[in-house]
Motif scaffolding. Structure first.
Motif, mmCIF file in Angstrom:
data_model
loop_
_atom_site.group_PDB
_atom_site.id
_atom_site.type_symbol
_atom_site.label_atom_id
_atom_site.label_comp_id
_atom_site.label_asym_id
_atom_site.label_seq_id
_atom_site.Cartn_x
_atom_site.Cartn_y
_atom_site.Cartn_z
ATOM 1 N N VAL A 320 45.869 35.868 48.142
ATOM 2 C CA VAL A 320 44.074 35.948 48.359
ATOM 3 C C VAL A 320 44.006 35.941 46.697
ATOM 4 C CG1 VAL A 320 42.196 37.084 48.770
ATOM 5 C CG2 VAL A 320 43.948 36.896 50.339
ATOM 6 N N GLU A 321 43.125 34.937 46.261
ATOM 7 C CA GLU A 321 42.780 34.769 44.751
ATOM 8 C C GLU A 321 41.366 35.211 44.501
ATOM 9 O OE1 GLU A 321 44.709 34.249 42.599
ATOM 10 O OE2 GLU A 321 46.434 33.249 43.815
ATOM 11 N N LYS A 322 40.806 35.794 43.483
ATOM 12 C CA LYS A 322 39.595 36.219 43.100
ATOM 13 C C LYS A 322 39.244 35.252 42.209
ATOM 14 C CE LYS A 322 36.910 40.139 41.422
ATOM 15 N NZ LYS A 322 36.911 41.373 40.852
ATOM 16 N N SER A 350 37.629 31.798 52.928
ATOM 17 C CA SER A 350 36.955 32.582 51.836
ATOM 18 C C SER A 350 35.870 33.811 52.517
ATOM 19 C CB SER A 350 36.093 31.546 51.168
ATOM 20 O OG SER A 350 34.875 30.953 51.838
ATOM 21 N N PRO A 354 36.965 41.318 49.614
ATOM 22 C CA PRO A 354 38.418 41.354 49.178
ATOM 23 C C PRO A 354 39.072 41.283 50.838
ATOM 24 C CG PRO A 354 37.984 43.050 47.677
ATOM 25 C CD PRO A 354 36.622 42.419 48.366
ATOM 26 N N GLN A 380 33.908 34.919 46.707
ATOM 27 C CA GLN A 380 34.302 35.064 45.641
ATOM 28 C C GLN A 380 35.955 35.336 45.701
ATOM 29 O OE1 GLN A 380 33.106 38.610 43.428
ATOM 30 N NE2 GLN A 380 33.847 38.152 41.401
ATOM 31 N N TYR A 381 36.418 35.546 46.930
ATOM 32 C CA TYR A 381 37.869 35.596 47.292
ATOM 33 C C TYR A 381 38.184 34.378 48.260
ATOM 34 C CZ TYR A 381 37.236 40.327 45.539
ATOM 35 O OH TYR A 381 36.911 41.439 44.768
#
Length: 572
Positions: A320-322, A350, A354, A380-381
Motif C-alpha cells: 500500500v503506497e501513500k 484506493s 490507510p 491518497q493511499y
C-alpha cells in the motif's frame, strides 16, 4: 504475434509542476478520469526514469531485466514442469556461490567462485566474475552430455554482460579428449570473446576419415560492454548445421560436409568450465537437447526468453503506497507484452484512509483497469496487482513492463482578496467585513474569519453566520441579502444593471451575539469579544472540503479601533 498492451516509483516534475507513475510497453491502455491532467503529478515503475519495481509481493512471478536495464515482471519457471530435454540450468539465485546447484538436477558443481550480484537479467541475482580465481567447474560425464557415441543435437544459451574485455575471455568450455581415435589433438567446444567478438569454436570436434573439420562461428558485430546480451550456440544433428545467434538474431550458420561426424567416448570425464578469465556478469545459463528456434523479431526474443515451462498462474502485488497529497483526478495505465493465448490483468484500489495490503475485497474491492467506467473517488493511499496466466502449453508468459499513475493533487483555494471594513456599519461593538468571492471554478468554498486583539494572536474563529435565524456556513449569498447602506444604494442606482452590484462580493456583520454563537458551536472556552476602545484585527481564509478539507493562505489583515457612535458619525 503477441497482443501488446499498455504498466515504481520515482517522482519527476515537468514545467507545469507535475509527478508520473509508469509501468512500460508498446501500446498503452489508459483511463482518463475527471478531465484534464494539465497540472498532474506522475509516479513511475519499470521505466528508464525509475527502472525498478519496488515493494512487490510475488506469487509465481519474478523480476527480470530488459535490454535497457529496466525491470519487467513475468511468470516464474515451473518447479514441477521440468522439460525432459533440459540438461543443465543455472539461475544463480542461491544465497551463496558455494551452494550453486544445477536446477535441472543432472550435473554436479565441483567448484563455484564468483560474487552474487543483484544486477540480474532475470530473477533476483546474477553471477559477477571480477577476479582471476573466479570460475565455475562442473562435472560432466559423457553419458549426461555431450552423450557417449555420436554427438547429438544440443544448444547452449546464456545472458552475459561484459564489464571489461581481456584479449580472450572464455564463457563456456568443454574439452573433448580424443580417447577413441587417440590422435592427440586439442579437441573441444568453446564459447569465448576475443577482440570484443563472440566466437563459437568447435575445434577438432568433427571429423571425416580421421581428418578434422574446422568449424568456427563469429558474431557479425562487437559484443557491447555494460549491456545484457543473449547468446545461443547450437548443433543440429538432423541437418548437420552449427549455428550462432545473438539476441535471437542469426549471426552465422555453417553446414557440415557430408560424412562429417563427432564421436564421444564413454570414458570422457572432462568438466565444463564457465567464465575463465572473464570480467562481467552471467545469468540464466541453459544447456539442453535439441535446438531452439530463435527469431530476429522482438517477439522472437520474448519467445527465446520463455523457452521453458512457466507457472500456469501468478500474481505480483504492490504494498500500500501513500501519495504526497490527496489525488482529485487520476489516470491509470500500464504497458505490457502478451503472447497469444496468455492473459494479463491489472487491478487497482484506493482510499483516502490507510488500509492494510491484505484488506479483504468485500471491504475494499479491486477494480480491473478496463472495467472502470466511472470516475475514481479521491484517494491518497493505493495498491495495484497484476494477474498473469500462461498459454495453454505453459511455455509463454505475459510480461508487465511498466505501470503509470498520473494524478491531479487536491489544491487549496486561492487566498481571499480585497478584504476591507465597510464604512457605516462599524459602530458600538460591531463591524462589517467585505471581501471578493472566489470564482465558482474553485468549487464549493466556505469562509472562516479569524480575529484577535493582536495581529499575531488571532485566537477567535468565526465559522458560522446566521441565516433565517439559524447557524449556517459562511458561503456565497445573493447580493440582495447583503447589508447595504445609503451610499451603496446610490451607487447601485447609478450602474446600468443593478443586479451586478456586489455580485462577486461577500459581506458579514460581526457582533458579540455572532461571536457567542460561534464560541458555543466551536466549543471554545473563551474568545475575544468586541469592546469599544480596543483595536481588533481580522483576516479571512477560504476552505474547500472536497475531497479533504484544504485551507487557503490567509488574506491580508485589516484592523479597526471600535468607538461608540457618539465619538464618530461613521462608527470608525
Amino acid at each position: 504475434m503477441p497482443a501488446s498492451t499498455g504498466g515504481s516509483f520515482s517522482i519527476r516534475r515537468n514545467n507545469r509542476n507535475p509527478i508520473f507513475i509508469e509501468m512500460r510497453s508498446y501500446f498503452v491502455v489508459a483511463l482518463l478520469l475527471l478531465g484534464s491532467l494539465s497540472a498532474s503529478k506522475q509516479l513511475e515503475n519499470g521505466s528508464t526514469v525509475s527502472p525498478t519495481f519496488q515493494n512487490l509481493e510475488h506469487q509465481g512471478t519474478e523480476i527480470f531485466r530488459s535490454q535497457d536495464n529496466t525491470e519487467d515482471i513475468r511468470l516464474s519457471r515451473s518447479l514441477s514442469g521440468q522439460k525432459a530435454d533440459e540438461l543443465l540450468d543455472l539461475d544463480f539465485e542461491t544465497e551463496h556461490p558455494a551452494t550453486l546447484r544445477d536446477e535441472a538436477g543432472r550435473f554436479q558443481i565441483r567448484q563455484s567462485s564468483y560474487i552474487r550480484s543483484a544486477d540480474a537479467r532475470m530473477g533476483h541475482a546474477a553471477a559477477l566474475f571480477s577476479r582471476k580465481e573466479h570460475r565455475i567447474v562442473i562435472d560432466s560425464p559423457a553419458q549426461v552430455w555431450p552423450f557417449s557415441g555420436s554427438l547429438q543435437s544440443f544448444s547452449v544459451q546464456m545472458w552475459i554482460k561484459p564489464l571489461h574485455f581481456f584479449a580472450r575471455s572464455s564463457l563456456f568450455k568443454r574439452e573433448l579428449p580424443d580417447l577413441a581415435f587417440r590422435q592427440g589433438r586439442d579437441r573441444r567446444f568453446e564459447l569465448y570473446i576475443k577482440n570484443e567478438i563472440l566466437v563459437a569454436d568447435f575445434q577438432n570436434v568433427f571429423q571425416i576419415d580421421d581428418r578434422p573439420v574446422p568449424v568456427l562461428l563469429t558474431s557479425r558485430s562487437k559484443i557491447p560492454i555494460g549491456r545484457w546480451t543473449h547468446v545461443t550456440a547450437s548443433y543440429d544433428e538432423t541437418n548437420g548445421t552449427v549455428s550462432l545467434f545473438i539476441n535471437g538474431e542469426e549471426h552465422q550458420v555453417e553446414k557440415l560436409p557430408i560424412g562429417a561426424r563427432a564421436f564421444i567416448s564413454e570414458r570422457d570425464r572432462s568438466p565444463i568450465v564457465l567464465c575463465e578469465n572473464y570480467s562481467g556478469l552471467m545469468d540464466e545459463l541453459n544447456l539442453s537437447r535439441g535446438t531452439p528456434l530463435p527469431q530476429s523479431s522482438s517477439y522472437g526474443q520474448l519467445h527465446m526468453e520463455h523457452n521453458r515451462p512457466v507457472q500456469a498462474e501468478g500474481i505480483a502485488r504492490s504494498s500500500v503506497e501513500k501519495l504526497p497529497e490527496v489525488a482529485e483526478r487520476a489516470r491509470i495505465s500500464y504497458r505490457s507484452e502478451v503472447p497469444e493465448g496468455s492473459v494479463l490483468q491489472v487491478y487497482f484500489r484506493s482510499s483516502l484512509r490507510p488500509f492494510d495490503s491484505d484488506t479483504k475485497e468485500n471491504l475494499l474491492p479491486w477494480k480491473i483497469f478496463y472495467d472502470r467506467t466511472g470516475p475514481l473517488q479521491p484517494f491518497q493511499y493505493y495498491q495495484w496487482k497484476a494477474v498473469f496466466k500462461a498459454d495453454a502449453k505453459g511455455k509463454q508468459s505475459p510480461v508487465l513492463k511498466s505501470v503509470f499513475l498520473s494524478y491531479d493533487p487536491a489544491r487549496a483555494p486561492d487566498p481571499v482578496q480585497d478584504l476591507r471594513l465597510v464604512p457605516g456599519f462599524s459602530r458600538d461593538e460591531q463591524v462589517c467585513l467585505e471581501w471578493s468571492l472566489l470564482p465558482e471554478t474553485e468549487g464549493a468554498v466556505r469562509y472562516e474569519i479569524y480575529y484577535g486583539y493582536h495581529p499575531d494572536e488571532m485566537v477567535g474563529l468565526i465559522a458560522s453566520m446566521r441565516r433565517e435565524g439559524l447557524p449556517a456556513p459562511i458561503v456565497r449569498l445573493n447580493a440582495t441579502l447583503l447589508p447595504q447602506n445609503e451610499e451603496d444604494k446610490r451607487q447601485r442606482d447609478r450602474i446600468r444593471d443593478p443586479s451586478l452590484f456586489l455580485y462577486n462580493k461577500m459581506r458579514l456583520i460581526i457582533d458579540n451575539n455572532l461571536l457567542s454563537m460561534n464560541m458555543a458551536r466551536n466549543r471554545q472556552r473563551s474568545m475575544p469579544f468586541l469592546e469599544n476602545g480596543r483595536v481588533v484585527y481580522f483576516k479571512v481564509v477560504a476552505v474547500k472540503s472536497n475531497p479533504v478539507e484544504l485551507r487557503s493562505a490567509p488574506s491580508r489583515t485589516v484592523s479597526v479601533e471600535l468607538r461608540a457612535r457618539s465619538d464618530s458619525g461613521n462608527g470608525f
